[in-house]
Design a protein around this motif. Structure first.
Motif, PDB file in Angstrom:
ATOM      1  N   ASN A   1     -33.115  22.720  28.457  1.00 15.78           N
ATOM      2  CA  ASN A   1     -33.574  23.012  29.824  1.00 15.78           C
ATOM      3  C   ASN A   1     -34.968  23.642  29.797  1.00 15.78           C
ATOM      4  O   ASN A   1     -35.846  23.268  30.575  1.00 15.78           O
ATOM      5  CB  ASN A   1     -32.564  23.946  30.490  1.00 15.78           C
ATOM      6  N   ASN A   2     -35.147  24.595  28.875  1.00 17.64           N
ATOM      7  CA  ASN A   2     -36.461  25.244  28.775  1.00 17.64           C
ATOM      8  C   ASN A   2     -37.528  24.245  28.355  1.00 17.64           C
ATOM      9  O   ASN A   2     -38.651  24.273  28.854  1.00 17.64           O
ATOM     10  CB  ASN A   2     -36.408  26.408  27.784  1.00 17.64           C
ATOM     11  N   SER A   3     -37.153  23.344  27.418  1.00 11.96           N
ATOM     12  CA  SER A   3     -38.109  22.331  26.957  1.00 11.96           C
ATOM     13  C   SER A   3     -38.498  21.419  28.119  1.00 11.96           C
ATOM     14  O   SER A   3     -39.674  21.095  28.301  1.00 11.96           O
ATOM     15  CB  SER A   3     -37.500  21.473  25.839  1.00 11.96           C
ATOM     16  N   THR A   4     -37.468  21.014  28.894  1.00 15.06           N
ATOM     17  CA  THR A   4     -37.740  20.145  30.041  1.00 15.06           C
ATOM     18  C   THR A   4     -38.648  20.851  31.039  1.00 15.06           C
ATOM     19  O   THR A   4     -39.591  20.278  31.579  1.00 15.06           O
ATOM     20  CB  THR A   4     -36.413  19.756  30.747  1.00 15.06           C
TER      21      THR A   4
ATOM     22  N   VAL B   1     -23.495  25.310  21.993  1.00 17.65           N
ATOM     23  CA  VAL B   1     -23.760  24.271  23.000  1.00 17.65           C
ATOM     24  C   VAL B   1     -24.604  24.835  24.142  1.00 17.65           C
ATOM     25  O   VAL B   1     -25.574  24.224  24.587  1.00 17.65           O
ATOM     26  CB  VAL B   1     -22.422  23.696  23.538  1.00 17.65           C
ATOM     27  N   LEU B   2     -24.229  26.036  24.586  1.00 21.70           N
ATOM     28  CA  LEU B   2     -24.990  26.644  25.680  1.00 21.70           C
ATOM     29  C   LEU B   2     -26.427  26.951  25.251  1.00 21.70           C
ATOM     30  O   LEU B   2     -27.371  26.786  26.020  1.00 21.70           O
ATOM     31  CB  LEU B   2     -24.299  27.923  26.161  1.00 21.70           C
ATOM     32  N   ALA B   3     -26.571  27.393  23.996  1.00 20.48           N
ATOM     33  CA  ALA B   3     -27.924  27.672  23.481  1.00 20.48           C
ATOM     34  C   ALA B   3     -28.739  26.377  23.451  1.00 20.48           C
ATOM     35  O   ALA B   3     -29.916  26.355  23.850  1.00 20.48           O
ATOM     36  CB  ALA B   3     -27.839  28.281  22.088  1.00 20.48           C
TER      37      ALA B   3
ATOM     38  N   VAL C   1     -30.295  23.578  37.275  1.00 19.80           N
ATOM     39  CA  VAL C   1     -29.766  23.501  35.910  1.00 19.80           C
ATOM     40  C   VAL C   1     -29.390  24.896  35.422  1.00 19.80           C
ATOM     41  O   VAL C   1     -28.327  25.092  34.808  1.00 19.80           O
ATOM     42  CB  VAL C   1     -30.808  22.844  34.989  1.00 19.80           C
ATOM     43  N   GLU C   2     -30.229  25.889  35.733  1.00 17.38           N
ATOM     44  CA  GLU C   2     -29.936  27.268  35.306  1.00 17.38           C
ATOM     45  C   GLU C   2     -28.609  27.741  35.907  1.00 17.38           C
ATOM     46  O   GLU C   2     -27.789  28.343  35.223  1.00 17.38           O
ATOM     47  CB  GLU C   2     -31.046  28.225  35.767  1.00 17.38           C
ATOM     48  N   ALA C   3     -28.427  27.410  37.209  1.00 18.44           N
ATOM     49  CA  ALA C   3     -27.200  27.840  37.880  1.00 18.44           C
ATOM     50  C   ALA C   3     -25.986  27.157  37.252  1.00 18.44           C
ATOM     51  O   ALA C   3     -24.936  27.782  37.063  1.00 18.44           O
ATOM     52  CB  ALA C   3     -27.281  27.512  39.362  1.00 18.44           C
TER      53      ALA C   3
ATOM     54  N   LEU D   1     -34.879  19.531  38.491  1.00 13.88           N
ATOM     55  CA  LEU D   1     -34.637  20.700  37.653  1.00 13.88           C
ATOM     56  C   LEU D   1     -34.116  21.871  38.465  1.00 13.88           C
ATOM     57  O   LEU D   1     -33.273  22.630  38.025  1.00 13.88           O
ATOM     58  CB  LEU D   1     -35.949  21.096  36.953  1.00 13.88           C
ATOM     59  N   SER D   2     -34.639  21.986  39.695  1.00 11.69           N
ATOM     60  CA  SER D   2     -34.231  23.131  40.516  1.00 11.69           C
ATOM     61  C   SER D   2     -32.962  22.819  41.305  1.00 11.69           C
ATOM     62  O   SER D   2     -32.390  23.712  41.916  1.00 11.69           O
ATOM     63  CB  SER D   2     -35.350  23.522  41.471  1.00 11.69           C
TER      64      SER D   2
END
Lengths: 324, 121
Positions: free
Chosen positions: A226-229, A218-220, A81-83, A69-70
């Motif tokens: 991602n937040n769920s994961t 799509v981004l949402a 994933v955030e990046a 994830l990181s």
């Protein structure tokens, strides 16, 4: 069992005989206890190793997921994933901005074409004025020729000039007509270009709005996933901590083996001491312990128990399961 | 860098359980089966804390501690006794031998870690 002491000994000899009967049993009891303690230890060692393995795998799983994830060990990694979402967002924003820039350029082109149209309108108006002048010149040429005819030979030169003015007027009319034709074509091209550009700008604008809505959606979705994961991994980490605590509790419980082992060790030591002490009283007795040991062996239910007695092992089946 | 703990116990299961608890908390662990084994290992590699049983074959816990304290570079090494013995007289003996602390078996993993963290320099 038959070999147990049943009656009060009436003589020293009988007492020794009873002790002699009991002695081999004491030895066997000690060995059975040792064997039992050893089996418990093996089982607990195995359970403990499995706990260690469970804890290791649980920790490795959570750590692996968190790393995934990181995007690596570095929390500031550009592969997180955030990046990646942020980068995708930036790229798409840039594309959308380019689309808007294109629309601005198109609008500017439209404005310039409109100015071309205005210029052609101006040319048209000027051509109409030229038409009027040409007509005036023609009339002037006709009138001059008539006056030249009235004036006779003396005005022959004047008649030539009048003819020339007529010719020039005709040529002017032809040129005006040609310019009108070119101007008309220019106007047609400008109108077509304007229509095409305007329709393209409208379509681009619609596409831009559609793309933005789609990209935002799509981004949402991506962010939500991602937040769920992340939440799931956090939950897994929390679960893993709970498991670690439970394993810790189980480890504490497993320490019973050490206490049992020590107590059994003490009992064995006492049995050995009693056997030695009693054996000292029966040194002179010649006692055959084989019947007692055989009897013991027959009372046992497991081959492991019989193995303690040594030698006299019975035939066993080949495996744990046997079909008849 | 992870601290290193030496576990001395003749019981494989006890060594495993203490090792498991310490490893989970991030310590490196070395195991020894009795006092003499532990003395050999303590001379061979650096150790930050020792957790030792009392009753062991070859060399018991008290003798082991006295031997360690006789080494100039291990005078202040934290040594915890982990034993089923809870008699006051035994504890006094342990203290006299040079033990840093006394934990009665069965141990609570969290408490063990707290005590280890507390005695570490």
């Amino acid at each position: 069992m038959d070999h147990q002491v049943k009656v009060d000994p009436t003589s020293d000899g009988e007492l020794k005989a009873q002790i002699a009967v009991a002695l081999p049993i004491l030895g066997v009891m000690g060995m059975q206890l040792k064997e039992t303690a050893s089996q418990i230890e093996s089982a607990v060692v195995e359970v403990c190793a499995k706990f260690q393995s469970m804890a290791d795998r649980s920790r490795a799983g959570v750590s692996g997921a968190a790393e995934l994830l990181s995007g690596g060990n570095d929390s500031q990694s550009t592969n997180s994933v955030e990046a990646l979402i942020a980068e995708a967002s930036r790229t798409i924003e840039t594309l959308l901005r380019h689309t808007q820039d294109s629309a601005a350029v198109s609008n500017s082109a439209i404005e310039r074409i409109k100015r071309v149209q205005e210029a052609t309108d101006h040319i048209s108006k000027s051509l109409t004025q030229l038409d009027d002048i040409t007509i005036g010149n023609r009339l002037l040429a006709v009138n001059a020729r008539i006056q030249a005819v009235y004036a006779g030979d003396k005005a022959a030169g004047f008649g030539g000039v009048a003819n020339e003015i007529g010719v020039q007027a005709k040529r002017s009319a032809e040129i005006v007509e040609m310019i009108r034709s070119v101007s008309g074509e220019l106007r047609y091209i400008a109108n077509s270009a304007l229509t095409d550009l305007q329709s393209m700008v409208v379509e681009d604008q619609k596409a831009y709005v559609r793309s933005k809505v789609e990209v935002d959606r799509v981004l949402a979705d991506f962010r939500f996933m991602n937040n769920s994961t992340r939440e799931f991994i956090c939950k897994m980490q929390s679960e893993s901590e709970s498991v670690a605590k439970e394993i810790s509790g189980a480890v504490r419980s497993l320490q019973f083996q050490d206490r049992i082992s020590q107590r059994i060790g003490h009992v064995i030591a006492e049995l050995d001491r009693i056997k030695t002490d009693l054996g000292a009283h029966c040194k002179d007795m010649d006692f055959d312990d084989r019947p007692i040991l055989r009897q013991l062996s027959e009372s046992y239910t497991m081959q492991e128990e019989r193995n303690v007695l040594g030698g006299d092992s019975q035939e066993t089946s080949a495996g744990d399961v046997e079909l008849f | 860098m992870a601290k290193t703990a030496l576990i001395v116990d003749d019981s494989t299961t006890m060594r495993q359980m203490v090792a498991f608890t310490l490893r989970e908390a991030g310590y490196q662990v070395i195991e020894a089966e009795h006092g003499q084994d532990a003395l050999d290992k303590i001379c061979a590699q650096p150790v930050n804390v020792v957790i030792t049983d009392l009753n062991m074959p070859v060399m018991d816990g008290f003798t082991f501690i006295k031997n360690v304290r006789a080494m100039p570079n291990h005078k202040f090494l934290p040594i915890l006794m982990l034993t089923t013995e809870s008699q006051l007289s035994k504890k006094e003996q342990g203290k006299a031998a040079g033990a840093t602390g006394w934990i009665v078996k069965p141990f609570d993993p969290e408490k063990l870690l707290q005590v280890v963290a507390k005695v570490l320099p």
